[in-house]
Design a protein around this motif. Structure first.
Motif, PDB file in Angstrom:
ATOM      1  N   MET A 128      40.938  38.390  42.595  1.00 51.55           N
ATOM      2  CA  MET A 128      40.500  39.768  42.778  1.00 51.55           C
ATOM      3  C   MET A 128      39.246  39.840  43.650  1.00 51.55           C
ATOM      4  SD  MET A 128      42.785  41.592  41.394  1.00 51.55           S
ATOM      5  CE  MET A 128      41.917  43.138  41.676  1.00 51.55           C
ATOM      6  N   THR A 132      39.715  41.365  47.319  1.00 53.99           N
ATOM      7  CA  THR A 132      38.989  42.606  47.600  1.00 53.99           C
ATOM      8  C   THR A 132      38.104  42.447  48.832  1.00 53.99           C
ATOM      9  OG1 THR A 132      38.997  43.198  45.259  1.00 53.99           O
ATOM     10  CG2 THR A 132      37.377  44.295  46.656  1.00 53.99           C
ATOM     11  N   SER A 215      47.966  33.891  46.150  1.00 49.73           N
ATOM     12  CA  SER A 215      47.945  35.224  45.546  1.00 49.73           C
ATOM     13  C   SER A 215      46.994  36.191  46.237  1.00 49.73           C
ATOM     14  CB  SER A 215      47.547  35.112  44.063  1.00 49.73           C
ATOM     15  OG  SER A 215      48.454  34.303  43.358  1.00 49.73           O
ATOM     16  N   PHE A 218      48.425  39.224  48.542  1.00 51.67           N
ATOM     17  CA  PHE A 218      48.937  40.423  47.867  1.00 51.67           C
ATOM     18  C   PHE A 218      47.811  41.405  47.572  1.00 51.67           C
ATOM     19  CE2 PHE A 218      49.671  42.597  43.794  1.00 51.67           C
ATOM     20  CZ  PHE A 218      50.806  43.330  44.111  1.00 51.67           C
ATOM     21  N   VAL A 219      46.708  40.904  47.049  1.00 51.09           N
ATOM     22  CA  VAL A 219      45.582  41.781  46.721  1.00 51.09           C
ATOM     23  C   VAL A 219      44.945  42.326  47.986  1.00 51.09           C
ATOM     24  CG1 VAL A 219      43.351  41.905  45.531  1.00 51.09           C
ATOM     25  CG2 VAL A 219      45.192  40.510  44.581  1.00 51.09           C
ATOM     26  N   ASN A 222      47.204  45.020  49.768  1.00 53.06           N
ATOM     27  CA  ASN A 222      47.244  46.247  48.984  1.00 53.06           C
ATOM     28  C   ASN A 222      45.875  46.930  48.956  1.00 53.06           C
ATOM     29  OD1 ASN A 222      49.956  46.734  47.391  1.00 53.06           O
ATOM     30  ND2 ASN A 222      49.656  44.537  47.497  1.00 53.06           N
ATOM     31  N   MET A 223      44.811  46.139  48.965  1.00 58.08           N
ATOM     32  CA  MET A 223      43.470  46.710  49.021  1.00 58.08           C
ATOM     33  C   MET A 223      43.258  47.466  50.320  1.00 58.08           C
ATOM     34  SD  MET A 223      40.553  47.058  47.522  1.00 58.08           S
ATOM     35  CE  MET A 223      38.876  47.498  47.943  1.00 58.08           C
ATOM     36  N   PHE A 260      44.270  51.222  41.420  1.00 61.50           N
ATOM     37  CA  PHE A 260      44.713  50.026  42.134  1.00 61.50           C
ATOM     38  C   PHE A 260      44.151  48.760  41.494  1.00 61.50           C
ATOM     39  CE2 PHE A 260      42.869  46.918  45.077  1.00 61.50           C
ATOM     40  CZ  PHE A 260      44.017  46.270  45.507  1.00 61.50           C
ATOM     41  N   THR A 264      46.625  46.007  39.737  1.00 60.45           N
ATOM     42  CA  THR A 264      46.645  44.710  40.414  1.00 60.45           C
ATOM     43  C   THR A 264      46.122  43.614  39.506  1.00 60.45           C
ATOM     44  OG1 THR A 264      46.277  45.858  42.516  1.00 60.45           O
ATOM     45  CG2 THR A 264      45.952  43.489  42.493  1.00 60.45           C
ATOM     46  N   THR A 265      45.044  43.886  38.786  1.00 59.42           N
ATOM     47  CA  THR A 265      44.510  42.894  37.856  1.00 59.42           C
ATOM     48  C   THR A 265      45.522  42.578  36.765  1.00 59.42           C
ATOM     49  OG1 THR A 265      42.264  43.702  38.265  1.00 59.42           O
ATOM     50  CG2 THR A 265      42.608  42.359  36.301  1.00 59.42           C
ATOM     51  N   LEU A 267      48.823  42.829  36.943  1.00 57.55           N
ATOM     52  CA  LEU A 267      49.915  42.045  37.513  1.00 57.55           C
ATOM     53  C   LEU A 267      49.502  40.592  37.740  1.00 57.55           C
ATOM     54  CD1 LEU A 267      51.417  44.566  40.083  1.00 57.55           C
ATOM     55  CD2 LEU A 267      52.395  43.878  37.899  1.00 57.55           C
ATOM     56  N   GLU A 268      48.277  40.403  38.215  1.00 56.69           N
ATOM     57  CA  GLU A 268      47.807  39.036  38.439  1.00 56.69           C
ATOM     58  C   GLU A 268      47.679  38.267  37.125  1.00 56.69           C
ATOM     59  OE1 GLU A 268      47.483  37.407  41.132  1.00 56.69           O
ATOM     60  OE2 GLU A 268      47.886  39.052  42.508  1.00 56.69           O
TER      61      GLU A 268
END
Length: 340
Positions: A128, A132, A215, A218-219, A222-223, A260, A264-265, A267-268
């Motif tokens: 994350m 981010t 991973s 993906f973050v 989407n961020m 978001f 996202t957190t 899902l991770e």
């Protein structure tokens, strides 16, 4: 008005065409309108409430075959004693909750649980934070550099897990690894044929790097997509108020993208907690089973030790832990909806 030869007024004969013209201004409806609106007698329309269920029926059936049936079979197996002996004799004796009580009273199981939770927390925090940061960077870059970085992230995300594990094994190879060569080049001693997989901690570090590397895209992507929905006037207002970049993030970006970050957190957490391929393919849970997480622990107990009932109980307990995490997440979602 006109007067005929006999002196009588004939106004009506002149007004009649006007009235007729006034009536003709609104044409009559077509004669076939009613027939066109009526459905044909040979076709019957489905009830409005039935069509959505028919559309989702194939998806529900496939989920029932691929997910529900194995889950029920696994649940039944967790209440049975199926080891090598029972497998040869084709016996499935029922033992009730003995598999669960054996696990809950086993210190090794709780060690794996703590290890899995710590592994998940460390990976999710890094994913994350780095994702981010890269997402914010994508929002600040120009079009060409943003395209290059986005393609690099997409390629990393699309890399098959087994292929990426093979690359990382080569990077950290004891004899021909790039990392050992780089450390020697930088002047560090003790990296002549250094074995990075000798201890559980160093192995977990390599696995963590692999999981985070796979991973973060993906973050980050989407961020960046979420940042495009934040109005530029909010940034301008924060800049006029003299807010720093960190203050702008917490006052502008985070409140607008809070959903978001939550989804996202969550899902991770699920993806990392149930990660199997990265951990097992890297070093098969070794050395000495010190890098086993719950999915790997269940696989080794079932396939290597042939304790199938115990392995099924481990998987059911893993699902229960994820359900607890899901309930916590949905409670946060409901709380946020009530606040709005």
């Amino acid at each position: 008005m006109t007067v005929d030869s006999q002196g009588t007024a004939t106004a009506g004969s002149q007004d009649a065409p006007g009235r007729a013209a006034g009536k003709s201004q609104t044409p009559p409806p077509p004669s076939g309108a009613k027939e066109a609106l009526q459905p044909s007698r040979g076709r019957r329309s489905l009830p409005g409430g039935l069509l959505p269920y028919l559309l989702v029926t194939p998806a529900l059936l496939s989920m029932a075959v691929l997910l529900l049936y194995p889950l029920i079979s696994n649940l039944i197996l967790s209440f049975q004693s199926v080891n090598r002996r029972e497998l040869i004799r084709r016996e499935t004796p029922w033992v009730g909750f003995d598999n669960y009580t054996e696990l809950l009273g086993n210190s090794e199981f709780w060690t794996v649980v703590v290890r899995s939770v710590a592994f998940t927390a460390a990976n999710v925090a890094l994913i994350m934070a780095i994702g981010t940061g890269i997402g914010l960077l994508l929002n600040r870059l120009g079009k060409k550099m943003r395209l290059v970085l986005s393609l690099a992230l997409a390629f990393a995300w699309a890399m098959p897990i087994v292929a990426s594990v093979t690359v990382f094994q080569w990077l950290f190879d004891e004899q021909f690894g790039v990392v050992n060569w780089l450390m020697r080049t930088l002047g560090f001693s003790g990296y002549e044929q250094h074995n990075w997989f000798e201890t559980g901690f160093s192995t977990f570090v390599i696995i963590t790097v692999l999981v985070v590397w796979g991973s973060v895209p993906f973050v980050a992507l989407n961020m960046y997509a979420g940042l495009t929905t934040v109005g530029t006037e909010l940034y301008e207002a924060a800049r006029m108020d003299g807010a720093s970049g960190w203050r702008t993030f917490w006052a502008v970006v985070f409140p607008n993208l809070k959903p978001f970050f939550m989804i996202t957190t969550f899902l991770e957490v699920i993806w990392v907690f149930k990660a199997f391929t990265q951990v097992y393919a890297m070093n098969a849970g070794g050395p000495d089973r010190t890098t086993e997480t719950l999915p790997v622990f269940a696989y080794i107990e079932g396939m290597s030790q042939q304790h199938y009932g115990v392995a099924a109980a481990i998987s059911i307990l893993t699902i229960v832990m994820l359900l607890v995490a899901m309930s916590f997440y949905f409670r946060l979602i409901l709380k946020q909806e009530d606040e709005q």
